[in-house]
Design a protein around this motif. Structure first.
Motif, PDB file in Angstrom:
ATOM      1  N   ASN A  42       0.828  -1.212   0.000  1.00 47.86           N
ATOM      2  CA  ASN A  42       0.000   0.000   0.000  1.00 47.86           C
ATOM      3  C   ASN A  42       0.859   1.257   0.000  1.00 47.86           C
ATOM      4  O   ASN A  42       0.557   2.225  -0.707  1.00 47.86           O
ATOM      5  CB  ASN A  42      -0.934   0.011   1.209  1.00 47.86           C
ATOM      6  N   VAL A  43       1.920   1.253   0.787  1.00 48.50           N
ATOM      7  CA  VAL A  43       2.807   2.427   0.860  1.00 48.50           C
ATOM      8  C   VAL A  43       3.499   2.647  -0.477  1.00 48.50           C
ATOM      9  O   VAL A  43       3.560   3.776  -0.985  1.00 48.50           O
ATOM     10  CB  VAL A  43       3.828   2.263   2.002  1.00 48.50           C
ATOM     11  N   LEU A  44       4.017   1.592  -1.084  1.00 47.31           N
ATOM     12  CA  LEU A  44       4.687   1.728  -2.374  1.00 47.31           C
ATOM     13  C   LEU A  44       3.717   2.185  -3.460  1.00 47.31           C
ATOM     14  O   LEU A  44       4.067   3.014  -4.309  1.00 47.31           O
ATOM     15  CB  LEU A  44       5.343   0.410  -2.777  1.00 47.31           C
ATOM     16  N   THR A  45       2.501   1.661  -3.435  1.00 49.19           N
ATOM     17  CA  THR A  45       1.495   2.068  -4.412  1.00 49.19           C
ATOM     18  C   THR A  45       1.185   3.557  -4.275  1.00 49.19           C
ATOM     19  O   THR A  45       1.111   4.286  -5.273  1.00 49.19           O
ATOM     20  CB  THR A  45       0.214   1.235  -4.227  1.00 49.19           C
ATOM     21  N   ALA A  46       1.016   4.025  -3.046  1.00 48.10           N
ATOM     22  CA  ALA A  46       0.739   5.439  -2.820  1.00 48.10           C
ATOM     23  C   ALA A  46       1.917   6.311  -3.252  1.00 48.10           C
ATOM     24  O   ALA A  46       1.727   7.366  -3.875  1.00 48.10           O
ATOM     25  CB  ALA A  46       0.408   5.686  -1.351  1.00 48.10           C
ATOM     26  N   ALA A  85      -0.631   3.599 -10.531  1.00 47.94           N
ATOM     27  CA  ALA A  85      -0.639   2.955  -9.213  1.00 47.94           C
ATOM     28  C   ALA A  85      -1.380   1.624  -9.257  1.00 47.94           C
ATOM     29  O   ALA A  85      -0.927   0.637  -8.666  1.00 47.94           O
ATOM     30  CB  ALA A  85      -1.277   3.883  -8.181  1.00 47.94           C
ATOM     31  N   VAL A  86      -2.493   1.568  -9.969  1.00 46.34           N
ATOM     32  CA  VAL A  86      -3.239   0.304 -10.078  1.00 46.34           C
ATOM     33  C   VAL A  86      -2.438  -0.720 -10.866  1.00 46.34           C
ATOM     34  O   VAL A  86      -2.412  -1.909 -10.511  1.00 46.34           O
ATOM     35  CB  VAL A  86      -4.618   0.557 -10.717  1.00 46.34           C
ATOM     36  N   ALA A  87      -1.771  -0.291 -11.924  1.00 44.69           N
ATOM     37  CA  ALA A  87      -0.941  -1.223 -12.694  1.00 44.69           C
ATOM     38  C   ALA A  87       0.206  -1.753 -11.845  1.00 44.69           C
ATOM     39  O   ALA A  87       0.530  -2.954 -11.899  1.00 44.69           O
ATOM     40  CB  ALA A  87      -0.400  -0.530 -13.942  1.00 44.69           C
ATOM     41  N   PHE A  88       0.827  -0.901 -11.047  1.00 48.46           N
ATOM     42  CA  PHE A  88       1.891  -1.346 -10.147  1.00 48.46           C
ATOM     43  C   PHE A  88       1.355  -2.347  -9.140  1.00 48.46           C
ATOM     44  O   PHE A  88       1.965  -3.378  -8.881  1.00 48.46           O
ATOM     45  CB  PHE A  88       2.504  -0.141  -9.430  1.00 48.46           C
ATOM     46  N   ARG A  89       0.189  -2.037  -8.579  1.00 47.76           N
ATOM     47  CA  ARG A  89      -0.407  -2.913  -7.565  1.00 47.76           C
ATOM     48  C   ARG A  89      -0.757  -4.281  -8.145  1.00 47.76           C
ATOM     49  O   ARG A  89      -0.595  -5.309  -7.499  1.00 47.76           O
ATOM     50  CB  ARG A  89      -1.656  -2.224  -7.006  1.00 47.76           C
ATOM     51  N   ASN A  90      -1.215  -4.311  -9.393  1.00 51.18           N
ATOM     52  CA  ASN A  90      -1.610  -5.569 -10.014  1.00 51.18           C
ATOM     53  C   ASN A  90      -0.432  -6.461 -10.367  1.00 51.18           C
ATOM     54  O   ASN A  90      -0.622  -7.633 -10.673  1.00 51.18           O
ATOM     55  CB  ASN A  90      -2.471  -5.315 -11.262  1.00 51.18           C
TER      56      ASN A  90
END
Length: 72
Positions: A20-24, A64-69
């Motif tokens: 979560n921190v990295l995504t933000a 951010a969503v692409a990174f999270r996925n």
């Protein structure tokens, strides 16, 4: 991947908090780059590309969503 003893090694995963921190942070960094580009073009060309304002606000969410996925 198997170890010499024949057992599979457990896959290391990031903790949900770290993810979560990295995504933000990646979303904020992308937003900062977009805003910096808008300010730069305003100073250099003395005009704001109005078509780019919605893109600057939406692309960080997509990044951010692409990174999270990548980890889901």
């Amino acid at each position: 991947m198997e170890t010499p003893s024949g057992k599979e090694s457990p896959v290391k995963r990031m903790s949900p908090r770290m993810l979560n921190v990295l995504t933000a942070l990646i979303g904020l960094a992308t937003l900062a780059l977009g805003v910096g580009w808008l300010i730069y073009t305003w100073i250099v060309h003395l005009e704001i590309p109005y078509f780019a304002i919605p893109l600057v606000l939406t692309v960080p969410v997509i990044v951010a969503v692409a990174f999270r996925n990548c980890w889901d």
